[in-house]
Design a protein around this motif. Structure first.
Motif, mmCIF file in Angstrom:
data_model
loop_
_atom_site.group_PDB
_atom_site.id
_atom_site.type_symbol
_atom_site.label_atom_id
_atom_site.label_comp_id
_atom_site.label_asym_id
_atom_site.label_seq_id
_atom_site.Cartn_x
_atom_site.Cartn_y
_atom_site.Cartn_z
ATOM 1 N N ASN A 37 2.629 4.177 -1.298
ATOM 2 C CA ASN A 37 2.080 5.359 -1.955
ATOM 3 C C ASN A 37 2.743 5.501 -3.310
ATOM 4 O O ASN A 37 3.900 5.910 -3.390
ATOM 5 N N GLY A 38 2.005 5.135 -4.361
ATOM 6 C CA GLY A 38 2.560 5.263 -5.706
ATOM 7 C C GLY A 38 2.192 6.617 -6.291
ATOM 8 O O GLY A 38 1.560 7.462 -5.635
ATOM 9 N N ARG A 39 2.649 6.839 -7.518
ATOM 10 C CA ARG A 39 2.244 8.060 -8.223
ATOM 11 C C ARG A 39 2.082 7.698 -9.685
ATOM 12 O O ARG A 39 3.059 7.485 -10.396
ATOM 13 N N SER A 40 0.818 7.573 -10.091
ATOM 14 C CA SER A 40 0.573 7.190 -11.489
ATOM 15 C C SER A 40 0.497 8.443 -12.357
ATOM 16 O O SER A 40 0.348 9.563 -11.849
ATOM 17 N N LEU A 41 0.564 8.211 -13.657
ATOM 18 C CA LEU A 41 0.351 9.316 -14.604
ATOM 19 C C LEU A 41 -1.142 9.640 -14.664
ATOM 20 O O LEU A 41 -1.547 10.778 -14.857
ATOM 21 N N GLY A 42 -1.942 8.615 -14.473
ATOM 22 C CA GLY A 42 -3.382 8.797 -14.475
ATOM 23 C C GLY A 42 -4.081 7.468 -14.211
ATOM 24 O O GLY A 42 -3.451 6.409 -14.240
ATOM 25 N N VAL A 43 -5.359 7.565 -13.903
ATOM 26 C CA VAL A 43 -6.168 6.370 -13.652
ATOM 27 C C VAL A 43 -7.262 6.347 -14.712
ATOM 28 O O VAL A 43 -7.973 7.345 -14.871
ATOM 29 N N VAL A 44 -7.376 5.241 -15.449
ATOM 30 C CA VAL A 44 -8.460 5.159 -16.444
ATOM 31 C C VAL A 44 -9.502 4.176 -15.955
ATOM 32 O O VAL A 44 -9.173 3.143 -15.359
ATOM 33 N N ARG A 45 -10.749 4.490 -16.242
ATOM 34 C CA ARG A 45 -11.850 3.644 -15.778
ATOM 35 C C ARG A 45 -12.695 3.225 -16.986
ATOM 36 O O ARG A 45 -13.760 3.786 -17.246
ATOM 37 N N PRO A 46 -12.222 2.220 -17.740
ATOM 38 C CA PRO A 46 -12.971 1.797 -18.931
ATOM 39 C C PRO A 46 -14.311 1.166 -18.552
ATOM 40 O O PRO A 46 -14.464 0.672 -17.437
#
Ligand code: MLT
Ligand code: ZN
Length: 467
Positions: A37-46
């Motif tokens: 279980n990670g914790r990203s700053l955000g997920v971008v979907r280009p």
């Protein structure tokens, strides 16, 4: 990080394609097995390669780590962010066009986010075949398969992703779009740089497209399931078929009685479609070209079975029967998952050493690890076996210290036979300790030099692959 970093990111891909809320991020921040279980700053979907290049430039300017992600079906956490909330997941699944399907050169140029199943279907639609096949092919993507150098059940005849990739396009650390989508089978113009990205696990750049080799499909296939008494017979059967008829074996998959029991316990199978229970089962598939007379082939298979001392073999006589034989093999991972949190191993040894590998792992195993069982299955024909450990009791977990001791046993046994601790799943964040232990120092040094030449700031997939 500049205060307007996220705003700039949103401007690059559109607000709707930057996911920052907990609920939106969780499916991308967690690996499919639910182990990490990670914790990203955000997920971008280009949605385009140019957008990927802008994201990379922005992250580089702000020293933000980039975790490229395809279908999120990896086995080693290579596409899962760490828990620092300082990394951005770049999901490639919106970049998924088929740019070209070239039937005169038998190849297809496709974008990274296309699923393997979609690529297979597109090739089939033109009378050709994209042979890479893995259980997760409905979700796994071309980019993920390239970045992990995926293998699967057809490596024996067609090779792994490395063998099937003619060219790639990738975004480099300074945002350059490097297009090397050649269709060439032969090209001796210096270092073969694409090979560094294949199996590079997103640590050198982001693969955005690739040119994939296609094959002519066989005119028919013979698929069988055999109950066998030993692993040696599986190897002897393969040798027999290849010796007599050449390179016609597409798949040669072994699984144990433990796998069969797990399927019955956890996946609703009452029994396997052979007559009796056996210590081992072999699922084989042969590719026939031209007017292969299936009756003659069925006779040849019976001869092979005799040589394998096997009298319990079933031959698929329809496409639906073939699919149900394959479903048995493909459900093994799911049957393990239902059993409880276990540990996966993905080792390879020279094919002839497989019996010795199995003996050295199983010898004394039950005495040492009474709460666990070893479940062996995999691609016996190419020397790659999954020697997984599962909890004996359904719903239980294997404790961390037991897991570490079992992994050491499996990896040491493989290393002693000249094997690899990761044949097809890769390293990700889960096997960096094994990289430090089993990879020789000169190889690790060269890898670190390559990493710093391609990614001097260390923005691509920090913490993955290299210890
Ligand atoms: C497979 O061959 O099915 C997978 O690579 C193995 C696994 O799930 O451990
Ligand atoms: Zn496998």
């Amino acid at each position: 990080m500049s205060p307007d970093f996220l705003e700039n990111l949103a401007a690059t891909v559109g607000q709707a394609n930057l996911l920052t809320s907990h609920d939106d991020r969780v499916p991308f921040d967690t690996d499919w097995r639910g182990v990490l279980n990670g914790r990203s700053l955000g997920v971008v979907r280009p949605s385009s390669v140019e957008e990927v290049a802008n994201i990379v430039r922005l992250c580089a300017a702000n020293s933000i780590g980039i975790v490229p992600q395809g279908g999120n079906t990896g086995m080693c956490g290579g596409a899962t962010p760490d828990s620092s909330a300082q990394q951005i997941v770049v999901s490639l699944t919106r970049i998924r066009a088929i740019r070209e399907l070239d039937t005169s050169s038998n190849c297809m140029t496709v974008e990274a986010g296309l699923s393997l199943a979609e690529a297979q279907m597109a090739a089939t639609g033109k009378g050709l075949m994209m042979p890479l096949s893995i259980a997760s092919e409905g979700s796994a993507t071309i980019g993920g398969a390239i970045s992990t150098n995926a293998g699967g059940v057809n490596v024996l005849r067609y090779g792994n992703m490395r063998d099937l990739t003619l060219g790639i396009e990738a975004v480099l650390a300074d945002g350059t779009i490097w297009s090397d989508l050649k269709k060439l089978h032969k090209d001796n113009t210096g270092y073969d740089l694409k090979q560094l990205f294949i199996g590079g696990e997103g640590t050198l750049g982001i693969v955005t497209a690739a040119c994939i080799k296609l094959h002519h499909p066989p005119s028919s296939r013979l698929t069988f399931l055999a109950g066998i008494e030993s692993v040696e017979s599986a190897l002897a059967g393969l040798d027999d078929i290849r010796g007599r008829f050449g390179n016609i074996v597409e798949s040669w998959e072994l699984f144990s009685d433990v796998s069969a029991k797990l399927l019955m316990q956890n996946c609703g199978y009452e029994k396997l479609p052979v007559q009796a229970s056996h210590p081992w089962y072999l699922l084989g598939e042969l590719a026939l070209h031209g007017d292969g007379d299936e009756d003659i082939w069925a006779e040849r298979l019976v001869e092979m079975a005799d040589r394998m001392r096997c009298d319990d073999i079933i031959l698929a006589t329809s496409q639906s029967q073939r699919e149900s034989l394959w479903a048995i093999r493909e459900n093994i991972s799911e049957a393990e998952r239902t059993q409880g949190k276990g540990i996966k191993h993905d080792v390879s040894v020279p094919a002839g050493s497989i019996p010795e590998l199995i003996t050295s792992v199983l010898d004394g195993f039950e005495m040492r690890f009474a709460d666990c069982r070893i479940n062996i299955f995999g691609h016996v024909g190419d020397g790659n076996l999954h020697i997984n450990a599962i909890p004996r009791e359904t719903g239980h977990h294997i404790k961390a210290d037991t897991a570490a001791a079992i992994s050491e046993l499996v990896y040491d046994a493989s290393a002693a036979l000249g094997g690899s601790f990761s044949a097809e799943h890769g390293i990700g964040s889960m096997k960096t300790a094994q990289m430090a232990k089993y990879k020789r120092a000169p190889a690790l040094n060269m890898m670190r030099q390559i990493k710093s030449a391609f990614d001097p700031m260390g923005i691509f997939n920090p913490g993955k692959m290299l210890p």
